[in-house]
Design a protein around this motif. Structure first.
Motif, PDB file in Angstrom:
ATOM      1  N   GLU A 121       9.762  66.178  49.374  1.00 25.47           N
ATOM      2  CA  GLU A 121       9.558  65.397  48.156  1.00 25.47           C
ATOM      3  C   GLU A 121       9.185  63.965  48.540  1.00 25.47           C
ATOM      4  O   GLU A 121       9.788  63.385  49.447  1.00 25.47           O
ATOM      5  N   PRO A 122       8.212  63.356  47.851  1.00 24.05           N
ATOM      6  CA  PRO A 122       7.810  61.994  48.192  1.00 24.05           C
ATOM      7  C   PRO A 122       8.905  60.975  47.902  1.00 24.05           C
ATOM      8  O   PRO A 122       9.854  61.246  47.166  1.00 24.05           O
ATOM      9  N   VAL A 123       8.759  59.810  48.492  1.00 19.21           N
ATOM     10  CA  VAL A 123       9.679  58.709  48.234  1.00 19.21           C
ATOM     11  C   VAL A 123       9.575  58.326  46.755  1.00 19.21           C
ATOM     12  O   VAL A 123       8.485  58.351  46.161  1.00 19.21           O
ATOM     13  N   ALA A 124      10.692  57.953  46.160  1.00 21.19           N
ATOM     14  CA  ALA A 124      10.731  57.577  44.734  1.00 21.19           C
ATOM     15  C   ALA A 124      10.229  56.140  44.560  1.00 21.19           C
ATOM     16  O   ALA A 124      10.963  55.238  44.158  1.00 21.19           O
ATOM     17  N   ILE A 125       8.957  55.950  44.861  1.00 21.07           N
ATOM     18  CA  ILE A 125       8.362  54.604  44.888  1.00 21.07           C
ATOM     19  C   ILE A 125       8.423  53.949  43.515  1.00 21.07           C
ATOM     20  O   ILE A 125       8.769  52.770  43.387  1.00 21.07           O
ATOM     21  N   ASN A 126       8.090  54.699  42.476  1.00 19.43           N
ATOM     22  CA  ASN A 126       8.059  54.161  41.120  1.00 19.43           C
ATOM     23  C   ASN A 126       9.415  53.609  40.698  1.00 19.43           C
ATOM     24  O   ASN A 126       9.506  52.529  40.109  1.00 19.43           O
ATOM     25  N   SER A 127      10.475  54.329  41.025  1.00 21.44           N
ATOM     26  CA  SER A 127      11.826  53.892  40.672  1.00 21.44           C
ATOM     27  C   SER A 127      12.210  52.615  41.412  1.00 21.44           C
ATOM     28  O   SER A 127      12.871  51.732  40.848  1.00 21.44           O
ATOM     29  N   LEU A 128      11.795  52.506  42.666  1.00 21.54           N
ATOM     30  CA  LEU A 128      12.101  51.311  43.454  1.00 21.54           C
ATOM     31  C   LEU A 128      11.354  50.092  42.922  1.00 21.54           C
ATOM     32  O   LEU A 128      11.900  48.988  42.839  1.00 21.54           O
ATOM     33  N   GLU A 129      10.103  50.295  42.539  1.00 25.74           N
ATOM     34  CA  GLU A 129       9.317  49.210  41.952  1.00 25.74           C
ATOM     35  C   GLU A 129       9.983  48.708  40.674  1.00 25.74           C
ATOM     36  O   GLU A 129      10.114  47.490  40.461  1.00 25.74           O
ATOM     37  N   TYR A 130      10.402  49.626  39.826  1.00 25.26           N
ATOM     38  CA  TYR A 130      11.094  49.290  38.584  1.00 25.26           C
ATOM     39  C   TYR A 130      12.330  48.438  38.875  1.00 25.26           C
ATOM     40  O   TYR A 130      12.572  47.399  38.230  1.00 25.26           O
ATOM     41  N   ALA A 131      13.127  48.858  39.844  1.00 22.19           N
ATOM     42  CA  ALA A 131      14.378  48.167  40.161  1.00 22.19           C
ATOM     43  C   ALA A 131      14.127  46.759  40.702  1.00 22.19           C
ATOM     44  O   ALA A 131      14.832  45.811  40.340  1.00 22.19           O
TER      45      ALA A 131
END
Length: 494
Positions: A121-131
């Motif tokens: 599964e890819p890194v949860a990039i979108n969630s990290l950007e949001y945070a």
């Protein structure tokens, strides 16, 4: 990398959404922020690749592969893992002026090209950007940007993502920027095209306030080409950047397409958001789906947004028609290899809600609309369809062919057309005699952005056609760089 074995030790964890039965009662944001410790774990999953495809930002097979704004993703992933949040924020905004928008509405082509996603599964990039960006606002790290004035005046037409991006970067190097918007509120697509549950409007207003405080002027209720001549902008400003979007909605050429109760999806969504902001939907100045059988012709994000909005109105039922086949459950490695954007079926928030309420996915694939039928009052009552298969014609192109005997009649009180857009509207191009490409977009080469008319530039969907918010932001930035170079001989915008 922050933790050398992180990608082996930790599993991906996406941001959770509020429960369906709770969220369909309001227009509040869907997502629930991760706890900080979980975010560190998600940052640790990044492999810090030697070649980080996640920020490539190129087109492969006509789709975005990697981040179009070239975010320095491995760098801020590592900084989050180490708890160095302010540094992570500084890395993030080196490439993206509005991460609070992309974190909420971008489909994350970066994740589609993540090396880890090739086998896991890819890194949860979108969630990290949001945070990162939300913590930056909480901590007061997001500041007003001002620069010494150059004395140059620039008009930006349109306050959507490309217009705001162009204005942000031009203002950051000292040019005096005025943004013209035909609506009563700034933000364009961000304000009126995307529902509040995906992008809260106070998030948009928060950014608009910062842009105004930095010196950018916004002129509302002014439609260039109609109640304000485009030529006047050329006469009064040193440069003009056209960012009006691709707002000419695609209609449907079938019998009965003029019946009452048939609307473009964009009109449905815009009216809903405006009424919600003006009166909490108390003024009735919107297209209501309450107690209606709703049919949405078309898919994509817009179709999903129509599903979610109809459900919040209290519709009786909602279905979607898509003429294309259902995508596969998983990436097809031969036809759709990594790092291309993975073409596979996904269940978005609107479909989740429909499944929870009605027990099935609202989408119906390989379905073509044959005609729309109404009553003696001219109101829509039925949509007639036929199933199709996709087969190659004599030229080798895939075309839909009707399946005999597959006709079906669907009850309908409200039909929403979510079939995409044909290009920019005609007023400004006609007045200025702007050259247009084969798809009717404003003709201006990428990385140059200048049209055939001196001083006039174009960016975003108006130039490239309907696309992602993140592409619009990047185009606005690059157009700003081109304008800055045009005015001063060089540019420090990077």
């Amino acid at each position: 990398m922050g933790k050398a074995t992180g990608f082996l030790e930790y599993q991906r964890a996406d941001q959770k959404k509020r429960p369906v039965k709770e969220r369909i009662k309001d227009w509040d944001e869907l997502k629930i922020p991760h706890p900080e410790e979980e975010l560190k774990i998600q940052g640790a999953r990044c492999m810090n690749c030697g070649v980080p495809f996640c920020h490539g930002g190129i087109l492969l097979a006509g789709m975005a592969a990697g981040c179009p704004v070239h975010n320095l993703i491995p760098e801020w992933n590592e900084l989050v893992y180490q708890g160095r949040w302010e540094e992570a924020y500084k890395r993030l905004v080196r490439t993206n002026p509005f991460p609070e928008f992309t974190a909420r509405v971008c489909p994350a082509p970066c994740e589609g090209s993540c090396t880890e996603g090739h086998i896991m599964e890819p890194v949860a990039i979108n969630s990290l950007e949001y945070a990162i960006i939300e913590k930056a606002f909480e901590e007061g790290w997001v500041k007003v940007k001002k620069a010494k004035s150059t004395g140059k005046k620039i008009a930006v037409v349109g306050s959507g993502p490309s217009g705001l991006s162009a204005a942000y970067y031009l203002n950051s190097v000292g040019h005096q920027v005025t943004v013209y918007e035909r609506a009563d509120r700034a933000g364009g697509l961000l304000m009126y095209g995307i529902p509040s549950m995906k992008l809260q409007k106070d998030v948009v207003e928060r950014r608009l306030t910062l842009l105004s405080e930095s010196g950018i002027q916004f002129v509302m209720n002014t439609e260039i080409g109609k109640n304000f001549k485009a030529q006047r902008l050329i006469d009064e400003y040193d440069a003009v950047v056209l960012c009006g979007g691709a707002t000419k909605a695609r209609g449907i050429e079938v019998e009965g397409n003029d019946l009452k109760g048939i609307h473009y999806a964009v009109d449905f969504l815009k009216a809903n958001t405006k009424s919600l902001l003006d009166s909490g939907l108390q003024d009735g100045a919107y297209i209501s789906a309450k107690d209606k059988d709703v049919i949405i012709i078309g898919g994509g994000d817009t179709g999903t947004d129509c599903v979610g909005t109809s459900i919040r109105h209290g519709c009786k039922s909602v279905v979607q028609f898509e003429i294309m086949p259902k995508p596969p459950e998983h990436r097809q490695d031969v036809k759709n290899p990594w790092p291309e954007w993975p073409v596979k079926v996904k269940v978005d928030y609107g479909q989740e809600e429909a499944i929870s309420l009605y027990g099935k996915d609202p989408r119906n694939y390989c379905l073509s609309t044959k005609r729309i039928v109404g009553n003696d009052k001219g109101e829509v009552t039925e949509v007639h369809t036929v199933e199709v298969i996709w087969d190659k014609n004599a030229q080798g192109r895939l075309v839909p062919k009707e399946i005999t005997g597959s006709e079906k009649i669907w009850k309908a009180d409200l039909v929403l057309l979510a079939m995409g857009f044909l290009g920019p509207e005609d007023q400004i191009p006609a007045e200025l005699k702007l050259e247009r490409d084969a798809r009717s977009n404003i003709k201006a080469e990428y990385d140059v952005f200048e049209t055939n008319v001196d001083k006039v530039f174009s960016a975003g969907d108006m130039r490239r056609g309907q696309s992602l918010v993140v592409w619009a932001i990047q185009e606005g930035k690059l157009a700003a760089k081109a304008v800055d170079k045009y005015l001063t001989g060089k540019s420090v915008i990077r």
